[in-house]
Design an enzyme around this catalytic site. Structure first.
Site, PDB file in Angstrom:
ATOM      1  N   HIS A   1       0.789  -1.392  -0.073  1.00  0.00           N
ATOM      2  CA  HIS A   1      -0.074  -0.129  -0.131  1.00  0.00           C
ATOM      3  C   HIS A   1       1.041   1.245   0.216  1.00  0.00           C
ATOM      4  O   HIS A   1       0.649   2.304  -0.927  1.00  0.00           O
ATOM      5  CB  HIS A   1      -0.886  -0.014   1.102  1.00  0.00           C
ATOM      6  N   GLU A   2       1.956   1.327   0.902  1.00  0.00           N
ATOM      7  CA  GLU A   2       2.661   2.328   1.091  1.00  0.00           C
ATOM      8  C   GLU A   2       3.463   2.693  -0.208  1.00  0.00           C
ATOM      9  O   GLU A   2       3.820   3.913  -0.558  1.00  0.00           O
ATOM     10  CB  GLU A   2       3.463   2.557   2.364  1.00  0.00           C
TER      11      GLU A   2
ATOM     12  N   HIS B   1       1.667   4.298  -2.782  1.00  0.00           N
ATOM     13  CA  HIS B   1       1.865   5.986  -2.597  1.00  0.00           C
ATOM     14  C   HIS B   1       3.042   6.492  -2.823  1.00  0.00           C
ATOM     15  O   HIS B   1       3.344   7.469  -3.701  1.00  0.00           O
ATOM     16  CB  HIS B   1       1.504   6.169  -0.985  1.00  0.00           C
TER      17      HIS B   1
ATOM     18  N   GLU C   1      -5.066   7.613  -2.995  1.00  0.00           N
ATOM     19  CA  GLU C   1      -5.416   6.505  -2.374  1.00  0.00           C
ATOM     20  C   GLU C   1      -5.745   5.535  -3.462  1.00  0.00           C
ATOM     21  O   GLU C   1      -5.585   4.393  -3.323  1.00  0.00           O
ATOM     22  CB  GLU C   1      -6.584   6.637  -1.409  1.00  0.00           C
TER      23      GLU C   1
END
Lengths: 499, 499
Positions: free
Chosen positions: B263-264, B267, B293
């Site tokens: 997830h990170e 980003h 997101e």
């Protein structure tokens, strides 16, 4: 506006500057520890922006007016006087320099650093020379702006050690130089120390664990600091409650990382011990670079290289490295880590030869700043002094006059603070030994709390309230002299080498 | 002054602000990763000082004049227009708020955070209520200062998702809500997924190694970033070439840390991919929170929770954890990590129930801001919606209306950006699947370079040049709708649960 309101306002103005300086310290700490490589350009820009804002805020007319008005206040406390003294010093230093010169010097030293690094790798002084000449030229202009009585060196040195002059340094380092040369001569004629046992592989994790344990034992507070790895060990204060140290580890060198940790913990405990009431003022800092170095060297060299220290820690060290030190007794270990051997590199020098490295640099930078030595002749002059004082033939300029970064950064007048640290700590130790009569017995039991409390009381808590000479006088009752250092070195090494 | 000089000047002015914002990001990153505990007071002060200077610099009259003069320039490029649009937005937002309100809100939310934390631990909404009431009151004042057409919610949300309004959110989330409730109903009636194999101890070091390996495989550049541990995973940009991610590890949860890393990294790759020419301008940022997101969720949920992804990685995972997954086949593993189960906690929710958590929060904050729900009745209203949409009886307010920090921080209008991310990524995936016809085959071979290049081309490089709706229209050719998300969720979970 009442005086107390003006004080409040000045503290608020400076408080913001202190926050920015600590923020800059974090940018720099991160740059040397965790920053990813591709960030170097952005980081340089961020530091430049922050420096610019700090400079601007330090030189606002409002700041100058407030200082001026408060200076004539009657019945100032010792701390208030010191606060205004430091505010005045910083303000005057900043406003005396024309913005153009500040920028030129910043640009030139930034470039010079890269040029120095590359030229050093290529062992080419020729490639470095034009850049060093420019930095020297600008640095001399800075000295002219500040003004001085005797030598431009004085104008620069006071940034690092308030009130230090070339004349004082000559008076202190002259006798030290002569006695050191004579001591080294006598050591040369004596039996060699066997240091073969140090030539092993030492597990890095064990080194780290042992270092953290020793730093904690001494009194470095890991809840108000931390230890990380960097290419060159350093200590940095990122604000009240946040004083960080770094170290480096080498598999082939057991003592280097450990004693570098003790050295930085010495700096760290000093900064951690400053009265928190001084936070966000210029008093929330060490007295001077020399006094700061006296504290790191006191722990590293005087205590960390002492026999009582290892009487306590050698058994522990054997447990950390099973089988590697079983046959080395305390006497052998102590002599091994205190070996004296003239070498080319300052940062690798033992405590006897170390001061000669400093003296050589001091003599050379005096000549450079006074215009008595042209940069093109620096290598010859450097090599001649290494021959004269240390008996060495310098093989190339990378291990000669290009070994240090200081001059490339424009830091002239800085080197003697290292020897001042040794001079101060010899005087302090003499006093401490009188006031804590069984101090070495305490060290031999790994019991450091009274030593720390003494330093806390005499030095740490005061931050920058007193200037170096005043602080030393308060503690030792004596004027600064290298006698204690000379006596200590002669005594310690006469015993070790049976002179 | 010529227009190009004015542009240059505006860029220089903003460049300093960008440096300060990135510096603030470092202060905050450090606070959450390495800062020693005793530094918390100093750090809060440093961040406050920096915020103050940033605010001051963003609102100088010089800034406003330059923006105004440049806006009337003929023949502006797309990038110049976007640059001025962002400068104008930031400037207007800042100058519309009276300094007094900014300070009051900052003080109140700073206090509110501590009160929320304590009250949550005590499970006492009563202790939290007065503080939340104050924050809501101030936040409504902020909305009044900004102005709005229909609802104060609109005035606040545009800070996070430019141009998003309550009306748009209702149109998007309404159908999503109804179809999700129906999907969950059908899942409830089907066979359970056996997830017992996840209930083991997983070595933390192996988790870390595997996570770093996967993030590298996807394309996160560790030379322009790094991964550290923090209580809550986050991504932060500290300048061009420095985008850091964090994660956390739990011995009992294999999937959490790994997919938090993915997830990170999502980003992170977005920020790392922005055109470096935009560095130190407001365009050097993601399009919006929702688009950001969409990127993290695209990698984490759409790719990281897909069967092809684990067809590639499950054999590797077995090697990292020998003996722990030998008997789990891909079908079992895939179903295990995609289990749907209504729960109380948003951040632990699966991708089906997740949007209902958001919808509940959106409905409540609309009522609060419109004055239709008094804070004292918030727990009842919260619990009623959890019963209605998720069929759950909330046992206490700590796992109920006090679970999130957002409202305590005054972040109203923020929650829907999470669901917007899901809506966007479903639309993007649909387009990507059309344009990279064998994309899932590539994923099943651990081959991500074409996916990354597609995202880089369509999204990453543009930074904040386009607004969310414009960007999505450019890529997908369609207006924003939740149809793709609804269709994807129905199709995926019908297969998994054999509906």
């Amino acid at each position: 506006m009442s005086e107390s309101k003006k004080f409040q306002q000045l503290r608020t103005l400076y408080g913001e500057i202190a926050d920015l300086c600590h923020t800059e310290a974090l940018l720099s700490w991160d740059q040397q520890t965790y920053m990813p490589p591709k960030a170097s350009g952005s980081r340089a820009q961020q530091i430049a922006t922050l420096s610019g804002i700090i400079h601007e805020k330090l030189t606002t007319p409002e700041m100058g007016e407030l200082i001026g008005e408060l200076e004539s206040t009657p019945r100032l406390s010792v701390v208030q006087k010191a606060f205004l003294r430091e505010m005045r010093f910083n303000y005057d230093r900043k406003v005396l320099l024309p913005g153009k010169l500040v920028k030129e010097l910043a640009r030139e030293t930034a470039q010079s650093f890269g040029i120095w690094e590359k030229a050093k790798n290529q062992k080419s002084f020729k490639a470095y020379r034009p850049s060093l000449e420019k930095v020297v030229n600008l640095t001399r202009q800075v000295a002219e702006c500040y003004g001085y009585k005797n030598s431009p060196w004085d104008a620069l040195a006071t940034d690092y050690e308030r009130g230090l002059t070339a004349e004082k340094v000559e008076n202190l380092l002259g006798p030290l130089r002569d006695s050191t040369i004579s001591l080294i001569d006598r050591i040369k004629g004596s039996t060699k120390v066997n240091i073969k046992f140090l030539d092993q592989k030492w597990d890095l994790n064990k080194q780290r664990e042992f270092g953290v344990r020793v730093a904690s034992d001494l009194g470095y507070d890991f809840a108000a600091g931390r230890q990380d790895v960097s290419a060159h060990p350093f200590t940095t204060s990122i604000g009240q409650g946040d004083v960080r140290i770094t170290t480096r580890y080498s598999e082939t060198n057991l003592v280097e990382a450990l004693l570098a940790t003790v050295h930085e913990a010495g700096h760290g405990m000093y900064d951690q011990g400053i009265n928190p009431d001084y936070a966000r003022t210029p008093l929330h800092d060490g007295t001077s670079l020399g006094i700061h170095e006296s504290q790191s060297r006191l722990w590293e060299v005087r205590i960390g290289h002492s026999k009582p220290f290892w009487e306590h820690y050698l058994p522990h060290l054997r447990q950390y490295f099973p089988g590697q030190l079983d046959e080395i007794n305390i006497e052998h270990f102590y002599r091994g880590i205190n070996q004296v051997r003239p070498g080319f590199i300052r940062i690798e020098a033992d405590e006897v030869t170390y001061n000669l490295h400093i003296i050589i640099r001091f003599e050379l930078e005096m000549k450079i700043l006074n215009g008595d030595l042209e940069i093109q002749y620096l290598p010859e002059a450097w090599n001649a002094l290494y021959k004269k004082y240390l008996g060495l033939d310098v093989p190339n300029d990378a291990v000669g006059c290009m070994q240090d970064v200081h001059w490339a950064c424009g830091s002239f007048g800085y080197f003697p603070t290292y020897s001042m640290g040794n001079i101060y700590n010899a005087m302090l130790l003499e006093t401490m030994e009188n006031e804590i009569s069984d101090m070495w017995q305490q060290v031999s039991k790994g019991y450091f709390v009274n030593i720390l409390a003494w330093l806390q009381d005499k030095i740490y808590q005061h931050g920058r309230v007193y200037l170096p000479e005043e602080l030393m006088k308060r503690i030792t009752g004596k004027p600064i002299s290298s006698d204690s250092l000379v006596q200590y070195l002669n005594s310690k090494y006469s015993t070790i080498y049976g002179l």
